[in-house]
Design an enzyme around this catalytic site. Structure first.
Site, PDB file in Angstrom:
ATOM      1  N   ARG A 221       0.844  -1.185   0.000  1.00 21.76           N
ATOM      2  CA  ARG A 221       0.000   0.000   0.000  1.00 21.76           C
ATOM      3  C   ARG A 221       0.886   1.243   0.000  1.00 21.76           C
ATOM      4  O   ARG A 221       1.996   1.235   0.541  1.00 21.76           O
ATOM      5  CB  ARG A 221      -0.916   0.015   1.234  1.00 21.76           C
ATOM      6  CG  ARG A 221      -2.059  -0.994   1.152  1.00 21.76           C
ATOM      7  CD  ARG A 221      -3.084  -0.579   0.111  1.00 21.76           C
ATOM      8  NE  ARG A 221      -4.203  -1.508   0.021  1.00 21.76           N
ATOM      9  CZ  ARG A 221      -4.276  -2.519  -0.830  1.00 21.76           C
ATOM     10  NH1 ARG A 221      -3.261  -2.757  -1.659  1.00 21.76           N
ATOM     11  NH2 ARG A 221      -5.340  -3.305  -0.872  1.00 21.76           N
ATOM     12  N   HIS A 269      -0.544   1.167 -10.076  1.00 18.64           N
ATOM     13  CA  HIS A 269      -1.298   0.201  -9.270  1.00 18.64           C
ATOM     14  C   HIS A 269      -1.833  -0.914 -10.171  1.00 18.64           C
ATOM     15  O   HIS A 269      -3.036  -1.237 -10.163  1.00 18.64           O
ATOM     16  CB  HIS A 269      -2.453   0.885  -8.545  1.00 18.64           C
ATOM     17  CG  HIS A 269      -2.888   0.145  -7.302  1.00 18.64           C
ATOM     18  ND1 HIS A 269      -3.307   0.776  -6.159  1.00 18.64           N
ATOM     19  CD2 HIS A 269      -2.974  -1.181  -7.031  1.00 18.64           C
ATOM     20  CE1 HIS A 269      -3.634  -0.110  -5.238  1.00 18.64           C
ATOM     21  NE2 HIS A 269      -3.432  -1.328  -5.757  1.00 18.64           N
TER      22      HIS A 269
END
Length: 306
Positions: A221, A269
């Site tokens: 993350r 991502h």
């Protein structure tokens, strides 16, 4: 009984179509356009939105669209009686493995450096490296980390792993002491869940405990990484480079220095994306289970955060 989809991402139609194909009778609402909140018993969530889940009086389960659940746990309006689940899917493992294998081999073969040299029209043969020269350290040994670390080990890399609780993985030395784990690591791959204890864990104190000229790969993350610390340690020449797929703010702002740093590779991502075609079945199965007052599969531990 109805299912609510909560996401800012595109592709909602694909989710709706897949879920409807599996259960043509299911009633699906897309936030914020909810006709009857009392009908909602199940929520499928990806975005971190300012939504008051307490308004859904009959909500029984909130399902993440992916393996991560921090976007759900950050919402303090969720009753303790509501189940929270994550996706467990072999396709997520496969896509992450392919991304990381490509990334690591580009490091080993100096391809990232050669791309930079090409931009300068500079012909320079760099030191020839091999798999034997690198120790990979995995932070996080859950479904993804456990399987992928094992694959790298079988591929011929020296591999070690770190997790909060002791894990047993064949032929891989595992640690619960972070300092002991970091010693000797050349390529650090972060796959930790985001919790209050792991936020900001990728910082300058950690970086300087790695081997000199080590690489950082963050596919966990964005909030795991202290971006200013990374830039500082890269400029100090202690780290050789970083490959970043997740960020504190997404999309990554155009003014971010991460875009232009010569020793950072940015990907959007994209290391492992949930495929609605692959995971809709488990969503429907859990929807039906909670409709029958049964416990859904793949529940996370709120105390642990994963």
């Amino acid at each position: 009984m109805g299912l609510l989809i909560v996401t800012k991402e595109k592709g909602i139609e694909t989710w709706v179509d897949n879920l409807k194909q599996l259960d043509s009778n299911i009633e699906i609402e897309v936030y914020p356009n909810v006709k009857n909140k009392d009908k909602i018993t199940f929520a499928l969530v990806w975005s971190k939105l300012d939504i008051d889940f307490a308004e859904f009086k009959n909500l029984k389960c909130i399902a993440s669209m992916g393996a991560g659940v921090d976007h759900i746990l950050s919402n303090n309006t969720i009753s303790k009686d509501v189940y929270i689940t994550k996706v467990v899917d072999e396709k997520l493992v496969s896509s992450m493995w392919e991304y990381l294998l490509c990334t690591v081999l580009n490091i080993v073969t100096n391809h990232y450096k050669y791309i930079s040299l090409q931009k300068e029209s500079k012909w320079e043969q760099l030191t020839l490296n091999s798999i034997d020269d690198y120790t990979i350290g995995f932070m996080g040994l859950g479904q993804l980390g456990g399987e992928i670390s094992n694959r790298f080990n079988r591929f011929g890399f020296s591999v070690k792993g770190f997790s909060n609780s002791k894990k047993q993985i064949q032929d891989i030395e595992t640690f619960t002491n972070l300092d002991e784990f970091l010693d000797g690591v050349d390529i650090l791959i972060n796959l930790l869940p985001l919790t209050k204890d792991t936020k900001g864990i990728l910082n300058k104190n950690l970086f300087y405990k790695l081997n000199k000229n080590a690489y950082i790969i963050n596919v966990g993350r964005g909030s795991h990484l202290v971006e200013d610390d990374l830039l500082e340690v890269l400029d100090s020449k202690h780290l050789n480079g970083a490959i970043l797929d997740v960020f504190e703010k997404e999309p990554l702002p155009k003014e971010s220095l991460l875009w232009t740093h010569p020793n950072i590779i940015v990907t959007p991502h994209s290391a492992s994306l949930t495929d609605p075609n692959s995971v809709s079945m488990q969503i429907i199965e859990n929807f039906k289970r909670v409709s029958k007052n049964l416990i859904p599969y793949n529940i996370i531990d709120r105390n642990k955060g994963y």
